[in-house]
Design an enzyme around this catalytic site. Structure first.
Site: not given
Ligand code: G6P
Length: 312
Positions: A181, A284
């Site tokens: 990520h 990602e």
């Molecule tokens: O806030 P987190 O759990 O770290 O997730 C952060 C982000 O991760 C990914 O990119 C998902 O597609 C998003 O929907 C999410 O908001």
């Protein structure tokens, strides 16, 4: 930054007489001169790299890369100034490892968000420096964190490029989802575009977004962006305000996720500054949604990504 004095924790936690303690590694990792164990933010152990080709940092908490910059470049990996560094909570920014599920999972009800890899303490198992390119190896034994059938190995190789290789093994059938990520630092999100996703189908997870769309032209950012692209090729982030291009190549991944929280979502996140969205975006490398990986007992899956920087 505090130099590691050999007394603090390196290795994994375990329970002892009802308390959480750190297991000292009985086989200490031999470190090249370019690699130092440090006590990072929140007193968490981290591995610091200062080599002929780059600087970088990886926390054992989540095997979380929090820094990488090739010599002469500004940081490529973005880290929030508001991140917590607390056991059990994900670091905001850097490169969280999302597994064994992505976000809230294909069933939409999995917690914690993005799985337990990013909040588990990994073992640091090896380091080498070959001509300024440094490889760091980490291992996660799921048995240590209540998931005895899953284990993982993660190799972070940093030099002029950053290569991440995550291998996950399961001892029972598993429908695996995962992601590297990666949070990238950009100078001005309003001027940023992403190439390489043209013509790809994507699920738009932003508020009001539709489940099936086709990317027309380059991706640009005009509000909250949260898209899961069906894409197994290369992509490039063009950042004109920084005068640089960040490229991604990958294998073992059928999805590429592009994320920027913009105003409202940034304000809603406690560990994210209200204005920080202007200087970051996530590109990602993932397997998620209809791109999950079914594994048999004894099966494993390897995903690999390389990020590189060039001036424009
Ligand atoms: O806030 P987190 O759990 O770290 O997730 C952060 C982000 O991760 C990914 O990119 C998902 O597609 C998003 O929907 C999410 O908001």
């Amino acid at each position: 930054m505090v130099a590691y004095d050999g007394v603090g924790p390196v290795g994994r936690r375990r329970r002892w007489r009802g308390r959480t303690v750190w297991r000292m590694d009985p086989r200490p990792v031999e470190l090249p001169d370019s690699v130092t164990l440090i006590t990072g933010q929140g007193n968490l152990p981290a591995v610091r790299v200062e080599s002929a080709r780059c600087t970088g940092e990886v926390y054992l908490h989540g095997a979380h890369v929090t820094d990488w910059a090739p010599s002469g470049q500004d940081p490529v990996i973005w880290l929030s100034e508001h991140s917590t560094f607390v056991p059990g909570r994900a670091i905001r920014g850097g490169i969280p490892l999302s597994a064994p599920w992505f976000a809230d999972g294909r069933t939409g009800d999995m917690t914690p968000a993005h799985g337990w890899f990013r909040t588990s303490t990994w073992e640091f198992t090896g380091a080498q420096d070959v001509d300024g390119t440094v490889s760091l190896a980490f291992h996660l034994d799921g048995a240590d964190v209540g998931h005895p059938t899953i284990s993982a190995d993660y190799v972070v190789e940093m030099g002029e490029e950053l290569t991440l290789e995550l291998a996950i093994t399961t001892q029972e059938p598993l429908v695996l989802e995962n992601a590297l990520h990666t949070y990238l630092a950009v100078a001005d999100i309003d001027a940023v575009s992403v190439r390489g996703l043209e013509g790809c189908h994507y699920v738009d997870k932003a508020p009001g977004g539709l489940p099936d769309n086709i990317q027309q032209g380059e991706v640009t950012f005009a509000g909250e962006t949260d898209r899961v692209y069906t894409h197994d090729g290369a992509a490039q982030v063009i950042d004109p305000a920084a005068g640089r291009l960040i490229s991604l190549t990958k294998s073992g991944s059928s999805k590429t996720v592009v994320w920027n929280p913009a105003v409202a979502k940034s304000a809603a996140m406690a560990d994210f500054g209200d204005e920080e969205w202007r200087g970051m975006m996530c590109l990602e490398v993932a397997n998620a949604l209809d791109g999950v990986i079914p594994l048999e007992a004894g099966g494993s899956h390897t995903m690999r990504a390389t990020y590189a920087v060039a001036s424009t």
